[in-house]
Motif scaffolding. Structure first.
Motif, PDB file in Angstrom:
ATOM      1  N   ASN A 173       0.841  -1.192   0.000  1.00 26.24           N
ATOM      2  CA  ASN A 173       0.000   0.000   0.000  1.00 26.24           C
ATOM      3  C   ASN A 173       0.881   1.249   0.000  1.00 26.24           C
ATOM      4  OD1 ASN A 173      -2.377   1.446   0.015  1.00 26.24           O
ATOM      5  ND2 ASN A 173      -2.625   1.363   2.236  1.00 26.24           N
ATOM      6  N   THR A 174       1.554   1.457  -1.126  1.00 27.59           N
ATOM      7  CA  THR A 174       2.477   2.581  -1.245  1.00 27.59           C
ATOM      8  C   THR A 174       2.252   3.324  -2.558  1.00 27.59           C
ATOM      9  OG1 THR A 174       4.196   1.201  -2.281  1.00 27.59           O
ATOM     10  CG2 THR A 174       4.253   1.419   0.121  1.00 27.59           C
ATOM     11  N   LYS A 175       2.805   4.514  -2.623  1.00 22.96           N
ATOM     12  CA  LYS A 175       2.730   5.339  -3.820  1.00 22.96           C
ATOM     13  C   LYS A 175       4.129   5.840  -4.156  1.00 22.96           C
ATOM     14  CE  LYS A 175       0.741   9.726  -5.453  1.00 22.96           C
ATOM     15  NZ  LYS A 175      -0.106  10.897  -5.065  1.00 22.96           N
ATOM     16  N   ILE A 176       4.533   5.713  -5.415  1.00 21.25           N
ATOM     17  CA  ILE A 176       5.841   6.192  -5.857  1.00 21.25           C
ATOM     18  C   ILE A 176       5.698   7.617  -6.386  1.00 21.25           C
ATOM     19  CG2 ILE A 176       7.734   5.867  -7.487  1.00 21.25           C
ATOM     20  CD1 ILE A 176       7.694   3.830  -5.245  1.00 21.25           C
ATOM     21  N   ILE A 177       6.539   8.501  -5.873  1.00 22.77           N
ATOM     22  CA  ILE A 177       6.527   9.909  -6.280  1.00 22.77           C
ATOM     23  C   ILE A 177       7.868  10.227  -6.932  1.00 22.77           C
ATOM     24  CG2 ILE A 177       6.309  12.301  -5.500  1.00 22.77           C
ATOM     25  CD1 ILE A 177       4.829  11.144  -3.004  1.00 22.77           C
ATOM     26  N   ASP A 178       7.834  10.495  -8.225  1.00 16.93           N
ATOM     27  CA  ASP A 178       9.035  10.867  -8.979  1.00 16.93           C
ATOM     28  C   ASP A 178       8.999  12.373  -9.164  1.00 16.93           C
ATOM     29  OD1 ASP A 178      11.166  11.181 -10.710  1.00 16.93           O
ATOM     30  OD2 ASP A 178      10.733   9.349 -11.832  1.00 16.93           O
ATOM     31  N   THR A 179       9.864  13.094  -8.444  1.00 11.28           N
ATOM     32  CA  THR A 179       9.749  14.549  -8.424  1.00 11.28           C
ATOM     33  C   THR A 179      11.122  15.198  -8.363  1.00 11.28           C
ATOM     34  OG1 THR A 179       8.635  16.375  -7.279  1.00 11.28           O
ATOM     35  CG2 THR A 179       9.583  14.644  -5.892  1.00 11.28           C
ATOM     36  N   THR A 180      11.122  16.512  -8.249  1.00 11.31           N
ATOM     37  CA  THR A 180      12.372  17.252  -8.069  1.00 11.31           C
ATOM     38  C   THR A 180      12.227  18.167  -6.852  1.00 11.31           C
ATOM     39  OG1 THR A 180      11.702  19.104  -9.498  1.00 11.31           O
ATOM     40  CG2 THR A 180      12.839  17.247 -10.546  1.00 11.31           C
ATOM     41  N   VAL A 181      13.359  18.458  -6.225  1.00  5.43           N
ATOM     42  CA  VAL A 181      13.389  19.367  -5.076  1.00  5.43           C
ATOM     43  C   VAL A 181      14.524  20.353  -5.272  1.00  5.43           C
ATOM     44  CG1 VAL A 181      12.336  17.787  -3.420  1.00  5.43           C
ATOM     45  CG2 VAL A 181      14.801  17.695  -3.810  1.00  5.43           C
ATOM     46  N   SER A 182      14.427  21.464  -4.592  1.00  7.60           N
ATOM     47  CA  SER A 182      15.462  22.491  -4.726  1.00  7.60           C
ATOM     48  C   SER A 182      16.743  22.099  -4.010  1.00  7.60           C
ATOM     49  CB  SER A 182      14.950  23.827  -4.180  1.00  7.60           C
ATOM     50  OG  SER A 182      14.575  23.691  -2.808  1.00  7.60           O
ATOM     51  N   GLY A 253      16.619  15.583  -8.840  1.00  8.70           N
ATOM     52  CA  GLY A 253      15.596  14.569  -9.058  1.00  8.70           C
ATOM     53  C   GLY A 253      15.659  13.493  -7.984  1.00  8.70           C
ATOM     54  N   ILE A 254      14.517  13.161  -7.409  1.00 10.18           N
ATOM     55  CA  ILE A 254      14.460  12.107  -6.400  1.00 10.18           C
ATOM     56  C   ILE A 254      13.230  11.237  -6.630  1.00 10.18           C
ATOM     57  CG2 ILE A 254      15.721  13.392  -4.617  1.00 10.18           C
ATOM     58  CD1 ILE A 254      13.034  14.065  -3.323  1.00 10.18           C
TER      59      ILE A 254
END
Length: 260
Positions: A173-182, A253-254
């Motif tokens: 029960n997980t969600k993958i978040i492909d995003t960027t941070v400063s 990117g993380i």
């Protein structure tokens, strides 16, 4: 000999358990045999790992019955022993009943087990299934539970031993978040992972509600690394699966896994 002075560096609430882990390690060296902790939650596992990792001649593993188990026992043993020489340290039980018309929750199962007099540290994960639940326990209590656990939520149940292979791993029960941070600051990464602004996550950090690898962190600029686990009271937990590096726009990117 094992240096016990390290216990003084632990937070006060961890020192009793830390002393027990050190005692286990000293025993493993003395008798030259594997020794086992009770079931540990993820934060306790981090603490135990730090204590044992620096002891010459010893190694360790965690076992919770299945790979993604949350609560696990620590097995401390001389480093030249093979894993095949380690005796079984967990027992798997099936608690079956007719729950078709009276559903029971994880809390119901946990409460019923504790009401038999079993201490929480003797019990690992509880896996809720259609006809009851599966329990992971220390082997020495399996017969006691079979003889004393008769009802869950007013539903009669029967307790039988099963093999590890019969465990039904909980759904992912997980969600993958492909995003960027400063940046890889705690406030930036946690804000992205929990889907809230940095200013809001800072309030959680300042209120001592945020932990990194199960230790409370109060610095918003604390650097997060790949593999870290961030938990926030009231929001849940995330893990940093991958740090991909800089993007063309100068961000990082993380990949984050959020536990729902």
């Amino acid at each position: 000999m094992v240096d016990r002075s390290i216990i003084k560096s632990l937070p006060a609430e961890q020192r009793e358990l830390g002393a027990k882990i050190i005692d286990k390690a000293q025993s493993a060296l003395k008798i030259y045999q594997p020794v086992f902790s009770d079931f540990l939650d993820p934060g306790q596992q981090v603490m135990a790992k730090k204590l044992v990792s620096g002891i010459y001649g010893l190694t360790w593993k965690f076992d919770g019955g299945y790979d993604s188990a949350e609560r696990k026992r620590m097995i401390i043993f001389p480093e030249d022993l093979s894993w095949g020489e380690i005796p079984e340290c967990i027992c798997c039980l099936q608690v079956a009943g007719n729950f078709r018309f009276r559903k029971a929750t994880h809390r119901d199962f946990l409460g019923a087990v504790l009401n038999t007099g079993i201490r929480r540290e003797k019990l690992g994960d509880i896996i809720v299934v259609d006809d009851g639940c599966q329990l992971i326990v220390v082997p020495e209590i399996k017969d006691y539970l079979a003889q004393n656990l008769f009802k869950i939520h007013q539903v009669p149940v029967k307790v039988t031993e099963i093999s590890r292979e019969e465990l039904i791993s909980p759904a992912d029960n997980t969600k993958i978040i492909d995003t960027t941070v400063s940046s890889l600051r705690l406030d930036a990464v946690a804000g992205a992972g929990f889907g809230i602004s940095r200013s809001k996550i800072v309030k959680y950090i300042n209120s001592e509600k945020v932990k990194v690898n199960f230790e409370t962190i109060t610095d918003a600029d604390y650097r997060i690394n790949e593999g870290d686990v961030v938990s926030t009271r009231g929001l849940g937990r995330i893990s940093i699966e991958k740090v991909k590096g800089d993007t063309r726009k100068g961000r990082i990117g993380i990949v984050i896994k959020r536990y729902l």
